[in-house]
Design a protein around this motif. Structure first.
Motif, PDB file in Angstrom:
ATOM      1  N   LYS A  14       0.828  -1.202   0.000  1.00 52.49           N
ATOM      2  CA  LYS A  14       0.000   0.000   0.000  1.00 52.49           C
ATOM      3  C   LYS A  14       0.865   1.256   0.000  1.00 52.49           C
ATOM      4  N   PHE A  17       2.444   2.185  -3.512  1.00 54.44           N
ATOM      5  CA  PHE A  17       1.532   2.828  -4.460  1.00 54.44           C
ATOM      6  C   PHE A  17       1.087   4.208  -3.987  1.00 54.44           C
ATOM      7  N   ARG A  18       0.880   4.367  -2.686  1.00 50.18           N
ATOM      8  CA  ARG A  18       0.527   5.694  -2.152  1.00 50.18           C
ATOM      9  C   ARG A  18       1.649   6.699  -2.418  1.00 50.18           C
ATOM     10  N   ASP A  21       1.553   7.022  -6.560  1.00 49.18           N
ATOM     11  CA  ASP A  21       0.287   7.194  -7.266  1.00 49.18           C
ATOM     12  C   ASP A  21      -0.773   7.880  -6.411  1.00 49.18           C
ATOM     13  N   GLU A  24      -4.075   3.501  -3.372  1.00 45.36           N
ATOM     14  CA  GLU A  24      -3.641   2.161  -2.965  1.00 45.36           C
ATOM     15  C   GLU A  24      -4.144   1.113  -3.950  1.00 45.36           C
ATOM     16  N   PRO A  25      -3.406   0.012  -4.062  1.00 48.38           N
ATOM     17  CA  PRO A  25      -3.924  -1.092  -4.861  1.00 48.38           C
ATOM     18  C   PRO A  25      -5.076  -1.755  -4.103  1.00 48.38           C
ATOM     19  N   GLU A  26      -5.880  -2.495  -4.826  1.00 49.00           N
ATOM     20  CA  GLU A  26      -6.912  -3.296  -4.166  1.00 49.00           C
ATOM     21  C   GLU A  26      -6.242  -4.578  -3.687  1.00 49.00           C
ATOM     22  N   MET A  64       1.094  -4.389 -16.119  1.00 48.01           N
ATOM     23  CA  MET A  64       1.183  -3.763 -14.804  1.00 48.01           C
ATOM     24  C   MET A  64       2.568  -3.167 -14.589  1.00 48.01           C
ATOM     25  N   PHE A 135      -3.307  -8.851  -5.364  1.00 51.11           N
ATOM     26  CA  PHE A 135      -3.597  -7.431  -5.421  1.00 51.11           C
ATOM     27  C   PHE A 135      -3.819  -7.008  -6.863  1.00 51.11           C
ATOM     28  N   SER A 136      -4.519  -5.890  -7.027  1.00 54.56           N
ATOM     29  CA  SER A 136      -4.753  -5.377  -8.374  1.00 54.56           C
ATOM     30  C   SER A 136      -4.590  -3.869  -8.353  1.00 54.56           C
ATOM     31  N   TRP A 137      -4.231  -3.354  -9.512  1.00 53.19           N
ATOM     32  CA  TRP A 137      -4.018  -1.927  -9.687  1.00 53.19           C
ATOM     33  C   TRP A 137      -4.207  -1.625 -11.165  1.00 53.19           C
ATOM     34  N   LYS A 138      -4.999  -0.607 -11.459  1.00 57.08           N
ATOM     35  CA  LYS A 138      -5.296  -0.239 -12.849  1.00 57.08           C
ATOM     36  C   LYS A 138      -5.784  -1.440 -13.661  1.00 57.08           C
TER      37      LYS A 138
END
Length: 151
Positions: A14, A17-18, A21, A24-26, A64, A135-138
């Motif tokens: 977390k 990414f914070r 970006d 946070e990622p999921e 990713m 985890f996922s992001w975008k």
């Protein structure tokens, strides 16, 4: 390994990414790995030694890691070698941030990065149980594997 260690790695993800970006990622529900490993297009592995034994690895899609590289490095003209380096650096930072909570006895290796189709590759044997943090992001999925023992 217990929930405390999982929480440390989740917080590290977390935080990464914070930092770059501001989002946070999921984070999915962590689970104990059973059966075969999950390998996506890029996988980076870090061995752990010192007061701990084991390994940490992240497997993620090329899309990713491209998005992460754009976020961190800027620009769109990234070569495949840049993505390999970024996958290693991403895993190194996630693991290094966890080290801040686990202390100076948590020694990490240089990352080993595998890119492309993986068949009959065996990463360092992770200590049991191995926990998987999805985890996922975008809209891209990835997995963080953590297998640690304390001495």
């Amino acid at each position: 390994m217990n929930q405390k260690y999982l929480d440390i790695f989740i917080l590290s993800l977390k935080h990464y990414f914070r930092e770059y970006d501001h989002a946070e990622p999921e984070i999915g529900v962590p689970f104990v790995k059973k059966g075969d490993d999950i390998f996506l297009e890029m996988t980076a592995c870090i061995s752990i030694s010192g007061e701990y034994r084991g390994a940490v690895y992240v497997t993620l899609s090329k899309n990713m890691i491209k998005e992460i590289a754009k976020m961190v490095l800027g620009g769109n003209l990234l070569e495949d070698i840049d993505l390999v380096d970024m996958a290693g650096e991403f895993t190194n930072i996630i693991t290094g941030n966890a080290r801040e909570n686990l202390g100076s006895g948590f020694h990490i290796s240089v990352p080993l990065v595998i890119s492309g189709s993986i068949q009959n590759i065996h990463l360092p044997r992770l200590n049991q149980p191995v926990y998987v943090i999805p985890f996922s992001w975008k809209n891209e999925n990835a997995y963080l594997f953590v297998g640690l023992d304390t001495l």
